[in-house]
Enzyme design. Structure first.
Site, mmCIF file in Angstrom:
data_model
loop_
_atom_site.group_PDB
_atom_site.id
_atom_site.type_symbol
_atom_site.label_atom_id
_atom_site.label_comp_id
_atom_site.label_asym_id
_atom_site.label_seq_id
_atom_site.Cartn_x
_atom_site.Cartn_y
_atom_site.Cartn_z
ATOM 1 N N ASP A 1 4.467 31.134 -43.102
ATOM 2 C CA ASP A 1 3.724 29.888 -43.326
ATOM 3 C C ASP A 1 4.148 29.221 -44.626
ATOM 4 O OD1 ASP A 1 2.366 29.993 -40.970
ATOM 5 O OD2 ASP A 1 0.489 30.732 -41.805
ATOM 6 N N LYS B 1 3.513 27.324 -33.409
ATOM 7 C CA LYS B 1 2.337 27.170 -34.279
ATOM 8 C C LYS B 1 1.551 25.920 -33.863
ATOM 9 C CE LYS B 1 3.133 30.639 -37.222
ATOM 10 N NZ LYS B 1 2.145 31.666 -37.630
ATOM 11 N N ARG C 1 -10.287 37.501 -39.588
ATOM 12 C CA ARG C 1 -10.244 38.935 -39.306
ATOM 13 C C ARG C 1 -11.541 39.608 -39.767
ATOM 14 N NH1 ARG C 1 -4.956 37.476 -39.860
ATOM 15 N NH2 ARG C 1 -3.263 38.773 -39.021
ATOM 16 N N SER D 1 2.977 37.806 -34.384
ATOM 17 C CA SER D 1 2.376 39.075 -34.792
ATOM 18 C C SER D 1 0.897 39.125 -34.431
ATOM 19 C CB SER D 1 2.557 39.282 -36.298
ATOM 20 O OG SER D 1 1.851 38.294 -37.031
ATOM 21 N N GLN D 2 0.301 37.982 -34.078
ATOM 22 C CA GLN D 2 -1.126 37.963 -33.753
ATOM 23 C C GLN D 2 -1.446 38.755 -32.490
ATOM 24 O OE1 GLN D 2 -2.593 33.937 -33.707
ATOM 25 N NE2 GLN D 2 -2.148 33.610 -35.871
#
Length: 434
Positions: A320, A347, A27, A169-170
């Site tokens: 995670d 994932k 990010r 959520s990405q």
């Protein structure tokens, strides 16, 4: 196939300085690349996923250099110099999804691809959201999945953008990180989340980092986000990357299983990462937990037999790190049930299926559902002749290192897959176990 045999281990004690957070690292790199000014990034994670992002940014004309352990990124002011490129994104979801949104605003022609597993990981909800505002994005393979071709387009934002929140959520993170650069007649941009938003702590990371780069987002519950339109990102000058809280989970669990104390440094009570709450789950299982602003320490249970006890936990807040609990459950009395983990299926591998398969090899009784996993410890322990499969998934390899605290040695296949986020994991793990 390369493999590594561990254990049996009987003790864990020591201190670990964590590598930088993958979620924060990628990010920060993209925000620094989009910002005005130069950003010095300290403690950036050195791994396959960050190298993918760094290479992509360089291909797009963003200048960056190393200065000792730091990375200095010269921002492009929201406008990447290169307007036509082919980018290989490996299996880095934290790179391909935010970059897809950022590139849709660049008015260029870009092709994004990855490893075969990346082409099985969904991106359709993000593409749908971008198409709502005029982005032209074509699928080069299967509908809804990479590889992608982003074509020149003029985005027009005159209504709220709707995006699903129940797969990853990405997708929301990608829109939040890129849309402040877009224009809107109203001067603001609204994003509406459709369905239950999973992995909310990762959105909190995104909002926190956007604020560091001068973008304040108004959040109305978890259903609506209001962004300023046509805004320039401002470099904070210098930014530190926290230690990776997901990576901390393996060492904290080792402290709980192997007696401890094991201390991790680089994350603590002041962390912006939701996965630090993994320590709360260990505490519920009977481990002793202490923490400061920048460290967490775990010791084993006070029980005479040293065993943890099983729990039932909604894992939406630690998606995670929750994987680590599935292996820690091998050392707990009773059954452990992990719920709200549907995101595991999209994932690096289908982590619910993979985890269930490998736990059963050790003798555990495992029940899996669409969004849950139920684990009862082995009676007795078994050691699979073919070893533990890791599915080219770094977290599978790191999680199952904890199985070495059982009464039998455990063989980890393809241990090198940890290079995705923690290249020297097994040497660090060996340093605090015996």
């Amino acid at each position: 196939m390369e493999h590594l045999t561990l254990g049996p281990l009987t003790r864990a004690t020591g201190t670990v300085r964590l590598p930088g957070s993958k979620s924060i690292s990628n990010r920060v790199l993209l925000l620094a690349a989009l910002a005005n000014g130069e950003t010095r990034v300290r403690d950036l994670l050195d791994s396959d996923d960050t190298r993918v992002m760094l290479q992509a940014l360089r291909t797009l004309g963003v200048a960056w250099r190393q200065d000792g352990p730091d990375y200095i990124v010269t921002g492009a002011g929201g406008n990447f110099p290169v307007k036509s490129a082919e980018l290989f994104m490996g299996n880095a979801g934290t790179a391909i999804r935010p970059l897809t949104a950022a590139l849709a605003l660049q008015g260029g022609s870009y092709k994004l691809s990855g490893v075969p597993r990346m082409h099985e990981r969904p991106i359709g909800d993000l593409v749908d959201g971008l198409r709502q505002v005029g982005a032209v994005i074509d699928y080069l393979g299967n509908e809804g999945f990479p590889p992608l071709h982003i074509q020149p387009a003029s985005l027009r934002i005159d209504a709220p953008i709707r995006v699903r929140g129940d797969v990853s959520s990405q997708f929301l993170t990608a829109l939040l990180m890129s849309l402040p650069l877009a224009q809107s007649a109203s001067g603001r941009i609204e994003i509406e989340v459709v369905g239950e938003l999973i992995s909310k702590p990762y959105i909190e990371i995104t909002l926190n980092l956007l604020a560091r780069f001068g973008i304040e987002v108004e959040r109305q519950g978890w259903e609506r986000f209001i962004l300023p339109a046509g805004t320039a990102y401002r470099s904070p000058g210098e930014i530190f990357v926290e230690g990776d809280a997901s990576s901390a989970s393996y060492f904290l669990a080792a402290g709980a299983i192997g007696g401890g104390p094991v201390r991790v440094e680089g994350v603590g009570m002041a962390s912006i990462q939701g996965d630090v709450r993994f320590a709360d789950a260990l505490n519920r299982m009977g481990a002793n937990v202490m923490a400061g602003d920048n460290w967490i320490e775990v010791r084993g249970t006070e029980r005479d037999d040293g065993r943890l006890h099983g729990i039932e936990l909604d894992c939406n807040h630690i998606p995670d790190a929750a994987m680590t609990l599935a292996v820690a459950a091998l050392f707990a009395e009773g059954t452990t049930t992990l719920t709200n983990i549907a995101s595991w299926r999209v994932k690096e591998t289908d982590r619910i299926a993979a985890m269930a398969t490998e736990l059963r090899k050790l003798g555990a009784v495992v029940e899996e559902g669409a969004d849950y996993l139920r684990v009862t410890p082995p009676q007795p322990w078994q050691t699979p002749a073919d070893g533990i499969g890791t599915y080219d998934d770094h977290r599978m390899a790191m999680c199952f290192s904890l199985a070495a605290f059982g009464p039998l040695p455990v063989r980890i296949n393809d241990p090198g897959c940890v290079a995705k986020t923690f290249p020297d994991y097994f040497s660090v793990f060996a340093g605090v176990t015996r």
